[in-house]
Design a protein around this motif. Structure first.
Motif, PDB file in Angstrom:
ATOM      1  N   ARG A 184       0.015   8.693   8.682  1.00  0.00           N
ATOM      2  CA  ARG A 184      -1.086   8.913   7.751  1.00  0.00           C
ATOM      3  C   ARG A 184      -0.969   7.953   6.575  1.00  0.00           C
ATOM      4  N   MET A 185      -2.097   7.416   6.172  1.00  0.00           N
ATOM      5  CA  MET A 185      -2.171   6.584   4.970  1.00  0.00           C
ATOM      6  C   MET A 185      -3.239   7.159   4.065  1.00  0.00           C
ATOM      7  N   GLY A 186      -3.080   6.947   2.784  1.00  0.00           N
ATOM      8  CA  GLY A 186      -4.065   7.527   1.895  1.00  0.00           C
ATOM      9  C   GLY A 186      -3.988   7.003   0.486  1.00  0.00           C
ATOM     10  N   TRP A 187      -4.840   7.570  -0.346  1.00  0.00           N
ATOM     11  CA  TRP A 187      -4.930   7.205  -1.749  1.00  0.00           C
ATOM     12  C   TRP A 187      -4.811   8.444  -2.620  1.00  0.00           C
ATOM     13  N   TYR A 188      -4.063   8.302  -3.684  1.00  0.00           N
ATOM     14  CA  TYR A 188      -3.919   9.312  -4.709  1.00  0.00           C
ATOM     15  C   TYR A 188      -4.238   8.643  -6.040  1.00  0.00           C
ATOM     16  N   ARG A 189      -4.533   9.440  -7.045  1.00  0.00           N
ATOM     17  CA  ARG A 189      -4.792   8.867  -8.362  1.00  0.00           C
ATOM     18  C   ARG A 189      -4.179   9.732  -9.442  1.00  0.00           C
ATOM     19  N   GLN A 190      -3.939   9.085 -10.577  1.00  0.00           N
ATOM     20  CA  GLN A 190      -3.290   9.776 -11.683  1.00  0.00           C
ATOM     21  C   GLN A 190      -3.791   9.233 -13.005  1.00  0.00           C
ATOM     22  N   THR A 191      -4.036  10.158 -13.939  1.00  0.00           N
ATOM     23  CA  THR A 191      -4.386   9.799 -15.312  1.00  0.00           C
ATOM     24  C   THR A 191      -3.296  10.324 -16.231  1.00  0.00           C
ATOM     25  N   VAL A 239      -4.938   0.092   4.778  1.00  0.00           N
ATOM     26  CA  VAL A 239      -5.902   1.145   4.500  1.00  0.00           C
ATOM     27  C   VAL A 239      -6.825   0.675   3.377  1.00  0.00           C
ATOM     28  N   TYR A 240      -8.077   1.085   3.452  1.00  0.00           N
ATOM     29  CA  TYR A 240      -9.089   0.690   2.478  1.00  0.00           C
ATOM     30  C   TYR A 240      -9.726   1.926   1.864  1.00  0.00           C
ATOM     31  N   ASP A 249      -7.073  -0.062   9.314  1.00  0.00           N
ATOM     32  CA  ASP A 249      -6.861  -1.011  10.398  1.00  0.00           C
ATOM     33  C   ASP A 249      -5.427  -0.817  10.875  1.00  0.00           C
ATOM     34  N   ASN A 250      -5.248  -0.100  11.966  1.00  0.00           N
ATOM     35  CA  ASN A 250      -3.902   0.224  12.437  1.00  0.00           C
ATOM     36  C   ASN A 250      -3.116  -1.032  12.826  1.00  0.00           C
ATOM     37  N   ALA A 251      -3.804  -2.011  13.373  1.00  0.00           N
ATOM     38  CA  ALA A 251      -3.115  -3.229  13.792  1.00  0.00           C
ATOM     39  C   ALA A 251      -2.532  -3.986  12.608  1.00  0.00           C
TER      40      ALA A 251
END
Length: 121
Positions: A33-40, A78-79, A72-74
């Motif tokens: 799994r790939m992903g995005w998190y954010r923090q302030t 991650v976008y 893009d797994n290859a």
């Protein structure tokens, strides 16, 4: 070792768009799994969106319908396409790779260094 490098952050006006990219490199066999998190400042890091190697996605309610995650797994990349940006989206965005299996068959979690997204007029 696994490294994640983010790019694409910056300053954008409310209602505008940005595209974040994150490339994983190193001795990688697979990434679940790939992903995005954010923090302030002063707040906990929060999930934005994740995507599995099979394409299953998960979004925070606050970004549903505005953000799109893809992968893009290859390329182990991650976008995050961010549209209709709001000032509340201002944060440091961190890339995450979970269930990374290295060529030595070690499983680990990796984080990028973060990229700042500022939404302001």
């Amino acid at each position: 070792q696994v490294h994640l490098v983010e790019s694409g952050g910056g300053l954008v006006q409310p209602g505008g768009s940005l595209r974040l990219s994150c490339a994983a490199s190193g001795s990688i066999f697979s990434i679940y799994r790939m992903g995005w998190y954010r923090q302030t400042p002063g707040k906990q890091r929060e999930l934005v969106a994740t995507i599995t190697s099979g394409g299953n996605t998960n979004y925070a309610d606050s970004v549903k319908g505005r953000f799109t995650i893809s992968r893009d797994n290859a390329k182990n990349t991650v976008y995050l396409e961010m549209n209709s940006l709001k000032p509340d989206d201002t944060a440091v965005y961190y890339c995450n790779a979970d269930g990374v299996v290295t060529t030595a068959r070690v499983t680990l979690i990796a984080w990028g260094q973060g990229t700042l997204v500022t939404v302001s007029s």
